[in-house]
Design a protein around this motif. Structure first.
Motif, PDB file in Angstrom:
ATOM      1  N   LEU A  93       0.820  -1.205   0.000  1.00 56.51           N
ATOM      2  CA  LEU A  93       0.000   0.000   0.000  1.00 56.51           C
ATOM      3  C   LEU A  93       0.859   1.262   0.000  1.00 56.51           C
ATOM      4  CD1 LEU A  93      -2.802  -0.972   2.555  1.00 56.51           C
ATOM      5  CD2 LEU A  93      -2.774  -1.275   0.078  1.00 56.51           C
ATOM      6  N   ALA A  94       0.260   2.360  -0.443  1.00 56.11           N
ATOM      7  CA  ALA A  94       0.937   3.647  -0.511  1.00 56.11           C
ATOM      8  C   ALA A  94       0.396   4.597   0.555  1.00 56.11           C
ATOM      9  CB  ALA A  94       0.756   4.243  -1.908  1.00 56.11           C
ATOM     10  N   LYS A  95       0.989   5.774   0.618  1.00 59.06           N
ATOM     11  CA  LYS A  95       0.683   6.759   1.639  1.00 59.06           C
ATOM     12  C   LYS A  95      -0.801   7.144   1.673  1.00 59.06           C
ATOM     13  CE  LYS A  95       1.974  11.445   3.085  1.00 59.06           C
ATOM     14  NZ  LYS A  95       2.868  12.598   2.808  1.00 59.06           N
ATOM     15  N   GLU A  96      -1.414   7.286   0.508  1.00 60.78           N
ATOM     16  CA  GLU A  96      -2.804   7.762   0.456  1.00 60.78           C
ATOM     17  C   GLU A  96      -3.837   6.664   0.679  1.00 60.78           C
ATOM     18  OE1 GLU A  96      -0.600   8.165  -1.977  1.00 60.78           O
ATOM     19  OE2 GLU A  96      -0.022  10.274  -1.730  1.00 60.78           O
ATOM     20  N   ASP A  97      -3.402   5.413   0.711  1.00 62.57           N
ATOM     21  CA  ASP A  97      -4.340   4.305   0.852  1.00 62.57           C
ATOM     22  C   ASP A  97      -4.941   4.274   2.260  1.00 62.57           C
ATOM     23  OD1 ASP A  97      -3.832   3.610  -1.766  1.00 62.57           O
ATOM     24  OD2 ASP A  97      -2.268   2.163  -1.235  1.00 62.57           O
ATOM     25  N   ILE A  98      -6.043   3.529   2.410  1.00 63.59           N
ATOM     26  CA  ILE A  98      -6.802   3.565   3.659  1.00 63.59           C
ATOM     27  C   ILE A  98      -7.107   2.150   4.141  1.00 63.59           C
ATOM     28  CG2 ILE A  98      -8.868   4.479   4.784  1.00 63.59           C
ATOM     29  CD1 ILE A  98      -9.173   6.263   2.199  1.00 63.59           C
ATOM     30  N   ILE A  99      -6.630   1.815   5.339  1.00 62.17           N
ATOM     31  CA  ILE A  99      -6.993   0.557   5.979  1.00 62.17           C
ATOM     32  C   ILE A  99      -8.158   0.832   6.918  1.00 62.17           C
ATOM     33  CG2 ILE A  99      -6.229  -1.321   7.475  1.00 62.17           C
ATOM     34  CD1 ILE A  99      -3.370  -0.763   6.539  1.00 62.17           C
ATOM     35  N   ILE A 100      -9.251   0.089   6.751  1.00 64.48           N
ATOM     36  CA  ILE A 100     -10.481   0.336   7.515  1.00 64.48           C
ATOM     37  C   ILE A 100     -10.790  -0.872   8.395  1.00 64.48           C
ATOM     38  CG2 ILE A 100     -12.930   0.920   7.354  1.00 64.48           C
ATOM     39  CD1 ILE A 100     -12.266   1.712   4.365  1.00 64.48           C
ATOM     40  N   ASP A 101     -10.674  -0.700   9.697  1.00 62.43           N
ATOM     41  CA  ASP A 101     -11.018  -1.792  10.621  1.00 62.43           C
ATOM     42  C   ASP A 101     -12.504  -1.696  10.943  1.00 62.43           C
ATOM     43  OD1 ASP A 101     -11.235  -3.728  12.535  1.00 62.43           O
ATOM     44  OD2 ASP A 101     -10.058  -2.682  14.061  1.00 62.43           O
ATOM     45  N   ALA A 102     -13.282  -2.661  10.445  1.00 61.03           N
ATOM     46  CA  ALA A 102     -14.740  -2.653  10.641  1.00 61.03           C
ATOM     47  C   ALA A 102     -15.187  -3.644  11.705  1.00 61.03           C
ATOM     48  CB  ALA A 102     -15.445  -2.960   9.319  1.00 61.03           C
ATOM     49  N   GLY A 103     -14.251  -4.142  12.500  1.00 57.34           N
ATOM     50  CA  GLY A 103     -14.597  -5.075  13.566  1.00 57.34           C
ATOM     51  C   GLY A 103     -14.951  -4.355  14.850  1.00 57.34           C
ATOM     52  N   ASN A 104     -15.286  -5.111  15.892  1.00 56.26           N
ATOM     53  CA  ASN A 104     -15.609  -4.537  17.207  1.00 56.26           C
ATOM     54  C   ASN A 104     -14.321  -4.297  17.985  1.00 56.26           C
ATOM     55  OD1 ASN A 104     -18.378  -4.182  17.224  1.00 56.26           O
ATOM     56  ND2 ASN A 104     -18.799  -6.264  17.885  1.00 56.26           N
ATOM     57  N   ALA A 105     -13.561  -3.304  17.547  1.00 52.35           N
ATOM     58  CA  ALA A 105     -12.257  -3.041  18.149  1.00 52.35           C
ATOM     59  C   ALA A 105     -12.386  -2.164  19.382  1.00 52.35           C
ATOM     60  CB  ALA A 105     -11.342  -2.369  17.137  1.00 52.35           C
ATOM     61  N   ASN A 106     -11.446  -2.340  20.308  1.00 51.92           N
ATOM     62  CA  ASN A 106     -11.305  -1.415  21.422  1.00 51.92           C
ATOM     63  C   ASN A 106     -10.735  -0.112  20.861  1.00 51.92           C
ATOM     64  OD1 ASN A 106     -10.152   0.020  23.704  1.00 51.92           O
ATOM     65  ND2 ASN A 106     -10.461  -1.859  24.869  1.00 51.92           N
ATOM     66  N   PHE A 107     -11.366   1.011  21.168  1.00 53.40           N
ATOM     67  CA  PHE A 107     -10.943   2.267  20.554  1.00 53.40           C
ATOM     68  C   PHE A 107      -9.502   2.630  20.896  1.00 53.40           C
ATOM     69  CE2 PHE A 107     -11.692   4.189  24.646  1.00 53.40           C
ATOM     70  CZ  PHE A 107     -10.971   5.376  24.656  1.00 53.40           C
ATOM     71  N   HIS A 108      -8.997   2.168  22.030  1.00 53.51           N
ATOM     72  CA  HIS A 108      -7.594   2.408  22.379  1.00 53.51           C
ATOM     73  C   HIS A 108      -6.668   1.774  21.338  1.00 53.51           C
ATOM     74  CE1 HIS A 108      -8.391   4.215  26.276  1.00 53.51           C
ATOM     75  NE2 HIS A 108      -9.202   3.215  26.575  1.00 53.51           N
ATOM     76  N   ASP A 109      -7.034   0.585  20.845  1.00 55.78           N
ATOM     77  CA  ASP A 109      -6.246  -0.061  19.797  1.00 55.78           C
ATOM     78  C   ASP A 109      -6.296   0.739  18.503  1.00 55.78           C
ATOM     79  OD1 ASP A 109      -5.379  -2.187  21.349  1.00 55.78           O
ATOM     80  OD2 ASP A 109      -7.093  -3.447  20.852  1.00 55.78           O
ATOM     81  N   THR A 110      -7.453   1.306  18.204  1.00 57.84           N
ATOM     82  CA  THR A 110      -7.603   2.104  16.992  1.00 57.84           C
ATOM     83  C   THR A 110      -6.694   3.327  17.042  1.00 57.84           C
ATOM     84  OG1 THR A 110      -9.892   1.365  16.803  1.00 57.84           O
ATOM     85  CG2 THR A 110      -9.274   3.292  15.513  1.00 57.84           C
ATOM     86  N   VAL A 111      -6.688   4.019  18.184  1.00 63.50           N
ATOM     87  CA  VAL A 111      -5.821   5.181  18.366  1.00 63.50           C
ATOM     88  C   VAL A 111      -4.357   4.769  18.222  1.00 63.50           C
ATOM     89  CG1 VAL A 111      -5.058   6.941  20.013  1.00 63.50           C
ATOM     90  CG2 VAL A 111      -7.498   6.398  19.806  1.00 63.50           C
ATOM     91  N   ARG A 112      -3.999   3.659  18.847  1.00 61.09           N
ATOM     92  CA  ARG A 112      -2.612   3.178  18.782  1.00 61.09           C
ATOM     93  C   ARG A 112      -2.214   2.821  17.361  1.00 61.09           C
ATOM     94  NH1 ARG A 112      -1.005  -1.795  18.167  1.00 61.09           N
ATOM     95  NH2 ARG A 112      -2.972  -2.749  18.857  1.00 61.09           N
ATOM     96  N   ARG A 113      -3.080   2.114  16.651  1.00 69.61           N
ATOM     97  CA  ARG A 113      -2.747   1.681  15.294  1.00 69.61           C
ATOM     98  C   ARG A 113      -2.511   2.860  14.359  1.00 69.61           C
ATOM     99  NH1 ARG A 113      -7.233  -2.865  16.292  1.00 69.61           N
ATOM    100  NH2 ARG A 113      -5.803  -4.526  16.976  1.00 69.61           N
TER     101      ARG A 113
END
Length: 472
Positions: A93-113
């Motif tokens: 992937l390149a700089k402008e690409d977007i990884i979208i986590d659509a699972g039931n993630a803990n928001f702390h993990d989302t911030v960290r990622r």
């Protein structure tokens, strides 16, 4: 071959249904699954939608088949699997690409990622999706956390695949980084409280009034045509009226009373505690599920306390049935008030600026807690985002009458030995919230007595100590 508009990784039930939803709404989707056979199985079963689907056997192939900037949805198990998938994807992937986590993630993990991604890495979006398997296939409620630029790239697809309420899309950008996943967590917390309160009313009707599942189902059917109209009330009626094919008994009567939980309810309760915001209905619901898992211990306790057998409620007439309806509605309002208060607190704490009115609007269709009064909740938050829902004029009037019914239900249930922890928590919250002067003055005196913590005096500035400190 024409490139896909979006990619999707993870063809379990939710992922497969979401991919079909995307394809059916006119967007091309490239799909990948770790088990290659699953990819081809999904593709062959897609029928007339096959022309909108590009099956990919490698992550490199997946990336090549999506037009830039490339958005890729991850529908994999929350936790380490998401981190592993991000690491595997990044080389393609390149700089402008977007990884979208659509699972039931803990928001702390989302911030960290998001923070762990470098300046030349793709960006990251946390996307809460509610509606279960049916919602994923035909229209979920979608709660997005990310940058406006990222959302602009994926907005057309999300608008198309989301549920619609009177023509309005139930998808929205709710803030940066972890905002979307946090809102989904609180959504699930409210869902826990709502389900628990419904179950408690079912228990009162079953054990307090001795009604059959069919009779209770008919009551819920009637309620669903009134102010309680909601998805959970609707399916409760259907569940109670269903028959087990194997035994011929009511289906609900052959199910072990031990409720599962995947963590989002606990996260909601924990975050409320960390923010110092009361969410007693959610906490009671989480605790009730934990108690339900103690099947062996509860069986032993039932034998040990057999002489305290539950007595039937004396009042089983229509007036009490009406009180159950009004009390349940009051309890639900209190749970929603708590949930929205937690979102408002987190929004302030993390600088998210979550639009509460918009949140209520995108929950009106597609999601599990969709209900009739979300329109009124949205209206209540227009222009007064930080105000507790219990102070909104429309809900003040409802709670004035509803709280009295809730009080009767909780009192009668307590006298009959029937557990109503979430309904009782809602009542306790309401009664505490409406007290201009509560009893925390005594707690402050106690804290000062044993720990010299000090206290505020009414109408005076500064910190003070009581006359007991010298004597002590």
């Amino acid at each position: 071959m024409q490139q896909a508009d979006i990619g999707l990784i993870g063809l379990g039930v939710m992922g497969a249904n979401l991919a079909l939803n995307i394809a059916e709404n006119g967007y091309r989707v490239a799909v990948f699954n770790r088990t290659v056979a699953k990819i081809h199985e999904f593709y062959e079963e897609a029928g007339s939608l096959k022309n909108q689907i590009i099956p990919c056997e490698t992550l490199e192939d997946l990336a090549k088949n999506i037009r830039a900037p490339r958005p890729i949805i991850l529908m994999v198990k929350a936790g380490e699997a998401v981190d592993e998938q991000i690491a595997a994807l990044k080389p393609f992937l390149a700089k402008e690409d977007i990884i979208i986590d659509a699972g039931n993630a803990n928001f702390h993990d989302t911030v960290r990622r998001l923070a762990e991604l470098g300046p030349n890495d793709p960006t990251f979006v946390g996307m809460g999706v509610s509606g279960g398997e049916e919602g994923a296939r035909h229209g979920p409620s979608i709660m997005v956390g990310g940058t406006p630029e990222s959302y602009a790239r994926i907005e057309p697809v999300l608008t198309a695949i989301s549920a619609k309420y009177e023509g309005e899309s139930c998808s929205a950008l709710l803030g940066p980084d972890g905002a979307g996943h946090f809102v989904k967590t609180i959504h699930n917390g409210i869902e826990y409280a709502d389900m628990q309160m419904i179950a408690e009313v079912y228990g009162v009707l079953r054990d307090g009034l001795g009604l059959t599942p069919e009779a209770i189902g008919r009551i819920f059917e009637t309620w669903n045509a009134g102010p309680l109209n909601s998805y959970l009330i609707e399916i409760t009626a259907k569940v109670l009226l269903a028959t087990d094919k194997k035994t011929g008994k009511p289906a609900v009567d052959v199910i072990l009373d031990s409720a599962g939980q995947k963590g989002t309810g606990r996260w909601a309760a924990i975050e409320a505690q960390m923010l110092g915001i009361p969410a007693t209905g959610i906490e009671a619901a989480v605790a009730a599920r934990s108690i339900s898992s103690l099947v062996t211990e509860r069986s032993e306790a039932s034998k040990a306390y057999g002489d305290l057998a539950t007595a039937r409620l004396l009042d089983g007439g229509q007036a009490f049935i009406n009180a159950l309806e009004e009390g349940l509605l009051a309890g639900k309002i209190a749970a929603y008030a708590q949930g929205f208060d937690v979102m408002a607190g987190a929004s302030k704490e993390h600088g998210w600026n979550i639009p509460l009115a918009t949140t209520a609007r995108i929950w009106r269709a597609g999601c599990i807690i969709r209900s009739q009064f979300l329109d009124q909740i949205a209206a209540a938050f227009e222009g007064s985002e930080g105000k507790n829902l219990l102070l909104a004029p429309a809900f003040v009037e409802r709670m004035k009458t509803g709280s009295q019914s809730l009080r009767k239900v909780v009192a009668e249930a307590a006298l009959a030995g029937l557990p109503t922890p979430a309904l009782a928590a809602a009542l306790g919250y309401f009664d505490s919230f409406r007290q201009a002067r509560g009893t925390a003055n005594l707690i402050q005196a106690q804290r000062d007595f044993f720990g010299a913590h000090g206290f505020k005096r009414i109408g005076e500035e500064g910190d003070f100590h009581g006359p007991w400190t010298e004597a002590n």
